[in-house]
Write a protein that holds these residues in place. Sequence first.
Motif, PDB file in Angstrom:
ATOM      1  N   ILE A  57       0.855  -1.174   0.000  1.00 26.97           N
ATOM      2  CA  ILE A  57       0.000   0.000   0.000  1.00 26.97           C
ATOM      3  C   ILE A  57       0.899   1.234   0.000  1.00 26.97           C
ATOM      4  CG2 ILE A  57      -1.750   1.284   1.286  1.00 26.97           C
ATOM      5  CD1 ILE A  57      -2.631  -1.428   2.456  1.00 26.97           C
ATOM      6  N   PRO A  58       0.808   2.058  -1.034  1.00 24.81           N
ATOM      7  CA  PRO A  58       1.682   3.232  -1.084  1.00 24.81           C
ATOM      8  C   PRO A  58       1.332   4.232   0.021  1.00 24.81           C
ATOM      9  CG  PRO A  58       0.081   3.290  -2.869  1.00 24.81           C
ATOM     10  CD  PRO A  58      -0.095   1.984  -2.164  1.00 24.81           C
ATOM     11  N   THR A  59       2.350   4.719   0.691  1.00 27.00           N
ATOM     12  CA  THR A  59       2.153   5.722   1.738  1.00 27.00           C
ATOM     13  C   THR A  59       3.134   6.861   1.529  1.00 27.00           C
ATOM     14  OG1 THR A  59       3.705   4.583   3.193  1.00 27.00           O
ATOM     15  CG2 THR A  59       1.384   4.027   3.454  1.00 27.00           C
ATOM     16  N   HIS A  60       2.824   7.973   2.093  1.00 23.66           N
ATOM     17  CA  HIS A  60       3.701   9.132   1.992  1.00 23.66           C
ATOM     18  C   HIS A  60       4.862   8.948   2.971  1.00 23.66           C
ATOM     19  CE1 HIS A  60       5.136  13.241   1.980  1.00 23.66           C
ATOM     20  NE2 HIS A  60       4.432  13.420   0.879  1.00 23.66           N
ATOM     21  N   PRO A  61       6.083   9.264   2.580  1.00 22.45           N
ATOM     22  CA  PRO A  61       7.241   9.037   3.453  1.00 22.45           C
ATOM     23  C   PRO A  61       7.391  10.041   4.595  1.00 22.45           C
ATOM     24  CG  PRO A  61       7.948  10.055   1.416  1.00 22.45           C
ATOM     25  CD  PRO A  61       6.483   9.747   1.259  1.00 22.45           C
ATOM     26  N   MET A  62       6.616  11.117   4.613  1.00 22.57           N
ATOM     27  CA  MET A  62       6.808  12.171   5.603  1.00 22.57           C
ATOM     28  C   MET A  62       6.679  11.689   7.056  1.00 22.57           C
ATOM     29  SD  MET A  62       7.850  15.128   6.167  1.00 22.57           S
ATOM     30  CE  MET A  62       7.871  15.986   4.635  1.00 22.57           C
ATOM     31  N   PRO A  63       5.663  10.897   7.443  1.00 24.30           N
ATOM     32  CA  PRO A  63       5.615  10.456   8.855  1.00 24.30           C
ATOM     33  C   PRO A  63       6.865   9.676   9.261  1.00 24.30           C
ATOM     34  CG  PRO A  63       3.525  10.063   7.781  1.00 24.30           C
ATOM     35  CD  PRO A  63       4.492  10.481   6.713  1.00 24.30           C
ATOM     36  N   TRP A  64       7.364   8.826   8.400  1.00 26.91           N
ATOM     37  CA  TRP A  64       8.577   8.062   8.683  1.00 26.91           C
ATOM     38  C   TRP A  64       9.764   9.010   8.824  1.00 26.91           C
ATOM     39  CZ3 TRP A  64      13.143   7.626   5.890  1.00 26.91           C
ATOM     40  CH2 TRP A  64      14.037   6.669   6.375  1.00 26.91           C
ATOM     41  N   LEU A  65       9.879   9.967   7.925  1.00 26.45           N
ATOM     42  CA  LEU A  65      10.985  10.914   7.944  1.00 26.45           C
ATOM     43  C   LEU A  65      10.962  11.744   9.231  1.00 26.45           C
ATOM     44  CD1 LEU A  65      13.389  12.130   6.444  1.00 26.45           C
ATOM     45  CD2 LEU A  65      11.805  13.714   5.347  1.00 26.45           C
ATOM     46  N   CYS A  66       9.790  12.190   9.646  1.00 20.55           N
ATOM     47  CA  CYS A  66       9.680  12.968  10.890  1.00 20.55           C
ATOM     48  C   CYS A  66      10.129  12.138  12.088  1.00 20.55           C
ATOM     49  CB  CYS A  66       8.238  13.436  11.087  1.00 20.55           C
ATOM     50  SG  CYS A  66       7.747  14.707   9.899  1.00 20.55           S
ATOM     51  N   MET A  68      12.309   9.699  12.094  1.00 20.61           N
ATOM     52  CA  MET A  68      13.764   9.555  12.018  1.00 20.61           C
ATOM     53  C   MET A  68      14.465  10.835  12.472  1.00 20.61           C
ATOM     54  SD  MET A  68      14.564   6.485  10.955  1.00 20.61           S
ATOM     55  CE  MET A  68      13.431   6.064  12.238  1.00 20.61           C
ATOM     56  N   VAL A  69      13.952  11.984  12.082  1.00 25.42           N
ATOM     57  CA  VAL A  69      14.555  13.263  12.486  1.00 25.42           C
ATOM     58  C   VAL A  69      14.447  13.433  14.005  1.00 25.42           C
ATOM     59  CG1 VAL A  69      14.308  15.773  12.352  1.00 25.42           C
ATOM     60  CG2 VAL A  69      14.230  14.397  10.265  1.00 25.42           C
ATOM     61  N   ARG A  70      13.270  13.094  14.589  1.00 28.01           N
ATOM     62  CA  ARG A  70      13.096  13.207  16.034  1.00 28.01           C
ATOM     63  C   ARG A  70      14.082  12.312  16.772  1.00 28.01           C
ATOM     64  NH1 ARG A  70       7.588  11.691  16.257  1.00 28.01           N
ATOM     65  NH2 ARG A  70       6.850  13.044  14.626  1.00 28.01           N
ATOM     66  N   ARG A  71      14.260  11.088  16.300  1.00 26.23           N
ATOM     67  CA  ARG A  71      15.192  10.167  16.946  1.00 26.23           C
ATOM     68  C   ARG A  71      16.629  10.688  16.847  1.00 26.23           C
ATOM     69  NH1 ARG A  71      12.896   4.305  14.912  1.00 26.23           N
ATOM     70  NH2 ARG A  71      10.998   4.374  16.136  1.00 26.23           N
ATOM     71  N   PHE A  72      16.966  11.252  15.700  1.00 24.56           N
ATOM     72  CA  PHE A  72      18.318  11.787  15.499  1.00 24.56           C
ATOM     73  C   PHE A  72      18.563  12.957  16.453  1.00 24.56           C
ATOM     74  CE2 PHE A  72      21.098  14.890  13.396  1.00 24.56           C
ATOM     75  CZ  PHE A  72      22.246  14.118  13.288  1.00 24.56           C
ATOM     76  N   LEU A  73      17.569  13.830  16.616  1.00 22.03           N
ATOM     77  CA  LEU A  73      17.732  14.993  17.471  1.00 22.03           C
ATOM     78  C   LEU A  73      17.833  14.622  18.951  1.00 22.03           C
ATOM     79  CD1 LEU A  73      15.336  17.505  15.713  1.00 22.03           C
ATOM     80  CD2 LEU A  73      17.835  17.469  15.618  1.00 22.03           C
ATOM     81  N   LYS A  74      17.244  13.501  19.338  1.00 19.38           N
ATOM     82  CA  LYS A  74      17.306  13.053  20.735  1.00 19.38           C
ATOM     83  C   LYS A  74      18.701  12.555  21.095  1.00 19.38           C
ATOM     84  CE  LYS A  74      12.549  11.666  21.580  1.00 19.38           C
ATOM     85  NZ  LYS A  74      11.661  10.528  21.886  1.00 19.38           N
ATOM     86  N   GLU A  75      19.444  12.078  20.130  1.00 26.81           N
ATOM     87  CA  GLU A  75      20.776  11.506  20.401  1.00 26.81           C
ATOM     88  C   GLU A  75      21.805  12.558  20.701  1.00 26.81           C
ATOM     89  OE1 GLU A  75      21.782   8.966  17.146  1.00 26.81           O
ATOM     90  OE2 GLU A  75      20.241   7.534  17.659  1.00 26.81           O
TER      91      GLU A  75
END
Length: 75
Positions: A57-66, A68-75
Amino acid sequence: MQEVMTAIKVTKAAHSTVGEVDLNNIVMGKKFTDHMFVCDYQDGEWKNPRIEPLQLIPTHPMPWLCTMVRRFLKE
């Protein structure tokens, strides 16, 4: 709201796995259907109902990208 019956188009899968399933011993999450129901939502209405072979099922990548960015910023 007007209710209209629409014929549902069915596109059969090229290879069915129904013969490979033991209907007396079905384990949840181990076997999947060969087909899926798909319907488009346009202009506030559900349109073009159809049954198609199982596919991603095609989905927009934005929720996944957000995420990943949140996890990166927590580190």
